[in-house]
Write a protein that holds these residues in place. Structure first.
Motif, PDB file in Angstrom:
ATOM      1  N   VAL A 245      39.548  38.169  46.126  1.00  0.00           N
ATOM      2  CA  VAL A 245      39.544  37.508  44.810  1.00  0.00           C
ATOM      3  C   VAL A 245      38.657  38.248  43.835  1.00  0.00           C
ATOM      4  CG1 VAL A 245      40.263  35.180  45.378  1.00  0.00           C
ATOM      5  CG2 VAL A 245      37.901  35.845  45.784  1.00  0.00           C
ATOM      6  N   ALA A 246      37.573  38.832  44.333  1.00  0.00           N
ATOM      7  CA  ALA A 246      36.687  39.570  43.427  1.00  0.00           C
ATOM      8  C   ALA A 246      37.419  40.758  42.817  1.00  0.00           C
ATOM      9  CB  ALA A 246      35.438  40.035  44.177  1.00  0.00           C
ATOM     10  N   VAL A 247      38.246  41.412  43.641  1.00  0.00           N
ATOM     11  CA  VAL A 247      38.934  42.610  43.154  1.00  0.00           C
ATOM     12  C   VAL A 247      40.179  42.253  42.346  1.00  0.00           C
ATOM     13  CG1 VAL A 247      40.236  44.646  43.885  1.00  0.00           C
ATOM     14  CG2 VAL A 247      38.062  44.075  44.996  1.00  0.00           C
ATOM     15  N   ALA A 248      40.965  41.292  42.850  1.00  0.00           N
ATOM     16  CA  ALA A 248      42.310  41.137  42.301  1.00  0.00           C
ATOM     17  C   ALA A 248      42.496  39.934  41.380  1.00  0.00           C
ATOM     18  CB  ALA A 248      43.324  41.058  43.445  1.00  0.00           C
ATOM     19  N   ALA A 249      41.549  38.991  41.392  1.00  0.00           N
ATOM     20  CA  ALA A 249      41.789  37.775  40.594  1.00  0.00           C
ATOM     21  C   ALA A 249      41.094  37.842  39.247  1.00  0.00           C
ATOM     22  CB  ALA A 249      41.332  36.543  41.363  1.00  0.00           C
ATOM     23  N   GLY A 250      40.347  38.914  38.999  1.00  0.00           N
ATOM     24  CA  GLY A 250      39.582  38.964  37.748  1.00  0.00           C
ATOM     25  C   GLY A 250      38.398  38.044  37.900  1.00  0.00           C
ATOM     26  N   MET A 251      37.292  38.362  37.235  1.00  0.00           N
ATOM     27  CA  MET A 251      36.109  37.524  37.455  1.00  0.00           C
ATOM     28  C   MET A 251      35.805  36.684  36.233  1.00  0.00           C
ATOM     29  SD  MET A 251      33.533  39.631  39.771  1.00  0.00           S
ATOM     30  CE  MET A 251      33.916  41.016  40.771  1.00  0.00           C
ATOM     31  N   GLN A 252      36.869  36.222  35.551  1.00  0.00           N
ATOM     32  CA  GLN A 252      36.609  35.419  34.363  1.00  0.00           C
ATOM     33  C   GLN A 252      36.638  33.948  34.706  1.00  0.00           C
ATOM     34  OE1 GLN A 252      39.900  36.539  31.942  1.00  0.00           O
ATOM     35  NE2 GLN A 252      39.747  38.641  32.685  1.00  0.00           N
ATOM     36  N   PRO A 253      35.507  33.260  34.532  1.00  0.00           N
ATOM     37  CA  PRO A 253      35.511  31.817  34.783  1.00  0.00           C
ATOM     38  C   PRO A 253      36.563  31.157  33.902  1.00  0.00           C
ATOM     39  CG  PRO A 253      33.280  32.621  34.519  1.00  0.00           C
ATOM     40  CD  PRO A 253      34.187  33.752  34.176  1.00  0.00           C
ATOM     41  N   ASN A 254      37.411  30.347  34.504  1.00  0.00           N
ATOM     42  CA  ASN A 254      38.575  29.857  33.790  1.00  0.00           C
ATOM     43  C   ASN A 254      39.011  28.558  34.458  1.00  0.00           C
ATOM     44  OD1 ASN A 254      40.992  29.465  32.532  1.00  0.00           O
ATOM     45  ND2 ASN A 254      41.960  31.369  33.274  1.00  0.00           N
ATOM     46  N   LEU A 255      38.867  27.463  33.738  1.00  0.00           N
ATOM     47  CA  LEU A 255      39.267  26.180  34.328  1.00  0.00           C
ATOM     48  C   LEU A 255      40.783  26.066  34.240  1.00  0.00           C
ATOM     49  CD1 LEU A 255      38.430  23.470  35.570  1.00  0.00           C
ATOM     50  CD2 LEU A 255      38.303  22.542  33.272  1.00  0.00           C
ATOM     51  N   THR A 256      41.451  26.367  35.320  1.00  0.00           N
ATOM     52  CA  THR A 256      42.913  26.361  35.286  1.00  0.00           C
ATOM     53  C   THR A 256      43.469  25.989  36.645  1.00  0.00           C
ATOM     54  OG1 THR A 256      44.879  27.699  34.914  1.00  0.00           O
ATOM     55  CG2 THR A 256      42.997  28.818  35.875  1.00  0.00           C
ATOM     56  N   PHE A 257      44.651  25.433  36.605  1.00  0.00           N
ATOM     57  CA  PHE A 257      45.356  25.219  37.870  1.00  0.00           C
ATOM     58  C   PHE A 257      46.645  26.017  37.888  1.00  0.00           C
ATOM     59  CE2 PHE A 257      42.397  21.731  37.770  1.00  0.00           C
ATOM     60  CZ  PHE A 257      41.895  21.767  39.051  1.00  0.00           C
ATOM     61  N   ASN A 258      46.722  27.003  37.006  1.00  0.00           N
ATOM     62  CA  ASN A 258      47.890  27.854  36.945  1.00  0.00           C
ATOM     63  C   ASN A 258      47.606  29.161  37.685  1.00  0.00           C
ATOM     64  OD1 ASN A 258      50.041  29.424  36.331  1.00  0.00           O
ATOM     65  ND2 ASN A 258      49.741  29.399  34.097  1.00  0.00           N
ATOM     66  N   PRO A 259      48.296  29.417  38.785  1.00  0.00           N
ATOM     67  CA  PRO A 259      48.017  30.635  39.557  1.00  0.00           C
ATOM     68  C   PRO A 259      48.358  31.905  38.807  1.00  0.00           C
ATOM     69  CG  PRO A 259      49.913  29.454  40.451  1.00  0.00           C
ATOM     70  CD  PRO A 259      49.308  28.584  39.409  1.00  0.00           C
ATOM     71  N   MET A 260      49.102  31.791  37.692  1.00  0.00           N
ATOM     72  CA  MET A 260      49.486  32.991  36.956  1.00  0.00           C
ATOM     73  C   MET A 260      48.343  33.527  36.101  1.00  0.00           C
ATOM     74  SD  MET A 260      52.872  33.389  37.477  1.00  0.00           S
ATOM     75  CE  MET A 260      53.686  33.979  35.973  1.00  0.00           C
ATOM     76  N   GLU A 261      47.226  32.824  36.072  1.00  0.00           N
ATOM     77  CA  GLU A 261      46.120  33.257  35.228  1.00  0.00           C
ATOM     78  C   GLU A 261      45.030  33.922  36.060  1.00  0.00           C
ATOM     79  OE1 GLU A 261      44.575  30.144  32.776  1.00  0.00           O
ATOM     80  OE2 GLU A 261      46.585  29.444  32.248  1.00  0.00           O
ATOM     81  N   PRO A 262      44.215  34.761  35.420  1.00  0.00           N
ATOM     82  CA  PRO A 262      43.041  35.265  36.123  1.00  0.00           C
ATOM     83  C   PRO A 262      41.962  34.184  36.148  1.00  0.00           C
ATOM     84  CG  PRO A 262      43.140  36.187  33.917  1.00  0.00           C
ATOM     85  CD  PRO A 262      44.364  35.328  34.081  1.00  0.00           C
ATOM     86  N   ALA A 263      41.110  34.201  37.145  1.00  0.00           N
ATOM     87  CA  ALA A 263      40.018  33.230  37.205  1.00  0.00           C
ATOM     88  C   ALA A 263      38.965  33.728  38.184  1.00  0.00           C
ATOM     89  CB  ALA A 263      40.538  31.858  37.657  1.00  0.00           C
ATOM     90  N   ALA A 264      37.790  33.116  38.089  1.00  0.00           N
ATOM     91  CA  ALA A 264      36.727  33.431  39.047  1.00  0.00           C
ATOM     92  C   ALA A 264      36.678  32.332  40.095  1.00  0.00           C
ATOM     93  CB  ALA A 264      35.391  33.522  38.333  1.00  0.00           C
ATOM     94  N   THR A 265      36.364  32.704  41.308  1.00  0.00           N
ATOM     95  CA  THR A 265      36.124  31.694  42.341  1.00  0.00           C
ATOM     96  C   THR A 265      34.625  31.611  42.582  1.00  0.00           C
ATOM     97  OG1 THR A 265      36.204  33.281  44.140  1.00  0.00           O
ATOM     98  CG2 THR A 265      38.289  32.318  43.466  1.00  0.00           C
ATOM     99  N   ILE A 266      34.215  30.658  43.372  1.00  0.00           N
ATOM    100  CA  ILE A 266      32.787  30.525  43.670  1.00  0.00           C
ATOM    101  C   ILE A 266      32.262  31.833  44.259  1.00  0.00           C
ATOM    102  CG2 ILE A 266      31.067  29.273  45.016  1.00  0.00           C
ATOM    103  CD1 ILE A 266      32.903  26.862  44.980  1.00  0.00           C
ATOM    104  N   THR A 267      33.022  32.365  45.218  1.00  0.00           N
ATOM    105  CA  THR A 267      32.548  33.567  45.913  1.00  0.00           C
ATOM    106  C   THR A 267      32.511  34.771  44.973  1.00  0.00           C
ATOM    107  OG1 THR A 267      34.813  33.864  46.648  1.00  0.00           O
ATOM    108  CG2 THR A 267      33.281  32.882  48.214  1.00  0.00           C
ATOM    109  N   SER A 268      33.563  34.941  44.147  1.00  0.00           N
ATOM    110  CA  SER A 268      33.580  36.136  43.309  1.00  0.00           C
ATOM    111  C   SER A 268      32.489  36.032  42.242  1.00  0.00           C
ATOM    112  CB  SER A 268      34.960  36.354  42.691  1.00  0.00           C
ATOM    113  OG  SER A 268      35.270  35.355  41.769  1.00  0.00           O
ATOM    114  N   PHE A 269      32.152  34.831  41.805  1.00  0.00           N
ATOM    115  CA  PHE A 269      31.045  34.686  40.863  1.00  0.00           C
ATOM    116  C   PHE A 269      29.721  35.109  41.516  1.00  0.00           C
ATOM    117  CE2 PHE A 269      27.413  32.201  39.433  1.00  0.00           C
ATOM    118  CZ  PHE A 269      27.325  32.653  38.129  1.00  0.00           C
ATOM    119  N   ILE A 270      29.539  34.714  42.774  1.00  0.00           N
ATOM    120  CA  ILE A 270      28.299  35.089  43.458  1.00  0.00           C
ATOM    121  C   ILE A 270      28.192  36.611  43.545  1.00  0.00           C
ATOM    122  CG2 ILE A 270      27.043  34.960  45.651  1.00  0.00           C
ATOM    123  CD1 ILE A 270      28.189  32.148  46.005  1.00  0.00           C
ATOM    124  N   VAL A 271      29.297  37.268  43.850  1.00  0.00           N
ATOM    125  CA  VAL A 271      29.296  38.731  43.900  1.00  0.00           C
ATOM    126  C   VAL A 271      28.865  39.297  42.552  1.00  0.00           C
ATOM    127  CG1 VAL A 271      30.761  40.769  44.084  1.00  0.00           C
ATOM    128  CG2 VAL A 271      31.048  38.888  45.681  1.00  0.00           C
TER     129      VAL A 271
END
Lengths: 317, 260
Positions: A245-271
């Motif tokens: 997720v850190a590499v491929a999901a983009g690390m932009q915090p984004n409140l979304t439930f749409n998988p088509m968007e980039p977002a940060a997860t808890i783990t990728s934010f910690i990284v």
């Protein structure tokens, strides 16, 4: 009392009157204690590490929550700890984590289960001997490799079908994460199904069942608790997975439930924070402990659910 | 020993039946009839091939690689050779039911256990299922004990009840032949007595073949008895004759050795 009487000494003769045989036993006892102690120390290392992690997370989180109200942490819809206008809404990161995990599980659970059913109920011994190690190699590939695979291969492929898909997306990261988790699910599920006693299968075959009926109507229900455990492990892996997720999901915090968007997860934010140059002890730096504690609580809850399901659907054979 | 002189029609007949586990021959040229609506017992010491023989009838050996049949088991009235490679083992098992040594109810409700065979055969009509489940449980003398908790898991029943449930499960599909592989060896004497009584009632409508280690049981419930030893059929005849005046010395040794 004779010197060679073992029974006399074994219920506590005075010291010095111990027979040679018992003396040897005493030495053995001492050595066994030593080994027992060593083994205990080894086991204690892992327990103490876990306790240490919990201690650090809780201690730092307490400092964090002296600056940020828990209510804000749980309800704010923005996560901007590094901005001047700082907001600390963990929901933003949780949404990214949930969506990427959901995508991953939508792949891993069906595919893993089907592979397990095939290997356990249909494949010949030879096929199983070849297929299982290959599948397990898939679980040994470093996740960073999966991450770049998602970014460089899967995302462009998906963009051919979904032209509006951005370069970073939860969908692409989640799909690859699902592939990564497949071997965990299939391996544990297969073990659970193979543990179903042959007598149950014979009973089902004797009723005139086809192989598929035996697998789906008898073996799978009988292996429910093991299957549930494998799914819970898969969910834990998905929630805790970091590099993909850190590499491929983009690390932009984004409140979304749409998988088509980039977002940060808890783990990728910690990284992101851990790699950045935030000063130690700043609120921005402390956020990773609060985020880590949240992650720990989520996986803990999952494990408790797993344990409860194990109990509820315990095999009775 | 001559089936033609017998008052009962023959339901199934083993002809020159050999069976191999890989290279090991477990059954040697067995010729034996099963008479319709009679209980036939297979007795003999452990490893004599009686369970192996029983499991040939519903092709259970097909489940494991390396097993091989030779000869025939002819099933009447249609003269099907059950062992023919052209006969689908699933078709065979649709006509021949089996009850195992250890009760093996499926991880389902009591109702679904009994309905299983019907569902496998594609039956979906709720009324048919309800009626058939009730009838089968009654036939297995279990209905009164479970009628108020058909949705309970089958594992919650006692061992004897589980075994009667397995009998009900087998009965639900109206088998022509029922195979019992030491059905009472995991049960206490009271449960054993109820299963034996049940078999006595069942033979009015179905042919029964039973493997048993318990010679008193064979004497009590069977009409015909076969004594097997090391893969050979030593003696086959009416149970009374086998137990009172066996023709073969080996049969006599086995029976008297165990009964004394």
């Amino acid at each position: 009392m004779t010197e060679n009487s073992v029974t006399d000494n074994s219920w506590g003769g005075p010291a010095g009157r111990v027979s040679p045989r018992l003396a040897k036993n005493a030495l053995r006892n001492w050595r066994e204690r030593l080994i027992e102690g060593l083994l205990f120390c080894m086991a204690a290392v892992s327990v103490l590490t876990t306790l240490g992690i919990v201690y650090v997370l809780v201690k730092e989180s307490i400092i964090f929550f002296q600056h940020v109200r828990i209510v804000d942490f749980l309800t704010d819809t923005r996560w901007t700890p590094l901005f001047d206008d700082a907001h600390y809404g963990i929901l933003v990161l949780i949404s990214g984590t949930l969506v990427s995990s959901a995508v991953a599980l939508a792949v891993a659970i069906p595919v893993g289960t089907i592979i397990a059913i095939y290997l356990s109920e249909f494949a010949t011994a030879r096929v199983r001997e070849v297929a299982k190690p290959i599948l397990e190699v898939l679980g040994g590939i470093p996740t960073i490799v999966f991450g770049y695979f998602a970014l460089m291969v899967v995302t462009p492929l998906l963009q051919r079908v979904l032209p509006e898909l951005p370069g970073f997306s939860l969908l692409s990261a989640g799909l690859v994460m699902g592939v990564m988790i497949v071997p965990y699910v299939s391996s544990l599920s297969e073990d659970a199904m193979r543990a179903v006693p042959m007598s149950l299968r014979e009973g089902a075959y004797a009723m005139g069942s086809t192989r598929l009926q035996v697998a789906l109507k008898v073996v799978v229900p009988a292996a429910t608790s093991g299957l549930a455990a494998s799914y819970i492990l898969g969910i834990s892996r998905a929630v805790g997975e970091t590099m993909i997720v850190a590499v491929a999901a983009g690390m932009q915090p984004n409140l979304t439930f749409n998988p088509m968007e980039p977002a940060a997860t808890i783990t990728s934010f910690i990284v992101q924070v851990a790699l950045g140059d935030l000063p130690h002890g700043s609120i921005g730096y402390l956020t990773i402990f609060a985020a880590g504690l949240t992650l720990l609580l989520i996986t803990l809850t999952l494990n408790v659910i797993g344990l409860w399901m194990r109990k509820k659907y315990r095999e009775h054979y | 020993m001559n089936p033609n002189q017998h008052p009962y029609p023959v339901k199934a007949e083993a002809r020159k039946l050999n069976f191999f586990y890989g290279l090991v021959q477990a059954l040697k040229a067995i010729d034996m009839p099963l008479y319709e609506r009679q209980v036939t017992a297979l007795i003999g010491p452990s490893g004599c091939g009686k369970s192996t023989f029983l499991r040939c009838f519903n092709r259970m050996h097909d489940l494991y690689p390396g097993n091989r049949y030779e000869g025939e088991i002819v099933f009447h009235p249609d003269n099907t050779n059950l062992l023919s490679t052209e006969v689908d083992p699933i078709e065979v098992r649709m006509r021949i039911g089996m009850v195992f040594q250890k009760p093996n109810p499926f991880p389902k409700s009591i109702f679904e256990n009994v309905a299983y065979g019907l569902r496998v055969r594609g039956e979906r009509n709720r009324r048919v299922l309800d009626d058939k489940v009730e009838q089968s449980l009654k036939d297995a003398a279990l209905w009164n004990e479970v009628k108020d908790r058909l949705k309970d898991m089958a594992f919650n029943l006692s061992g004897g009840q589980q075994q009667r449930l397995c009998i009900a499960r087998a009965l639900a599909t109206d088998p022509e032949l029922l195979l019992f592989d030491e059905p009472t060896s995991a049960l206490d004497p009271i449960a054993t007595a109820s299963i034996e009584e049940l078999m006595h009632d069942l033979k009015k409508r179905v042919t029964i073949l039973i493997v048993t280690h318990n010679m008193q049981q064979a004497a009590r419930i069977s009409d015909h008895t076969a004594y097997m030893y090391l893969g050979d059929l030593i003696e086959f005849g009416k149970t009374d004759e086998i137990f009172i005046k066996p023709r073969d010395k080996r049969t006599e040794d086995y029976i008297t050795g165990r009964l004394s």
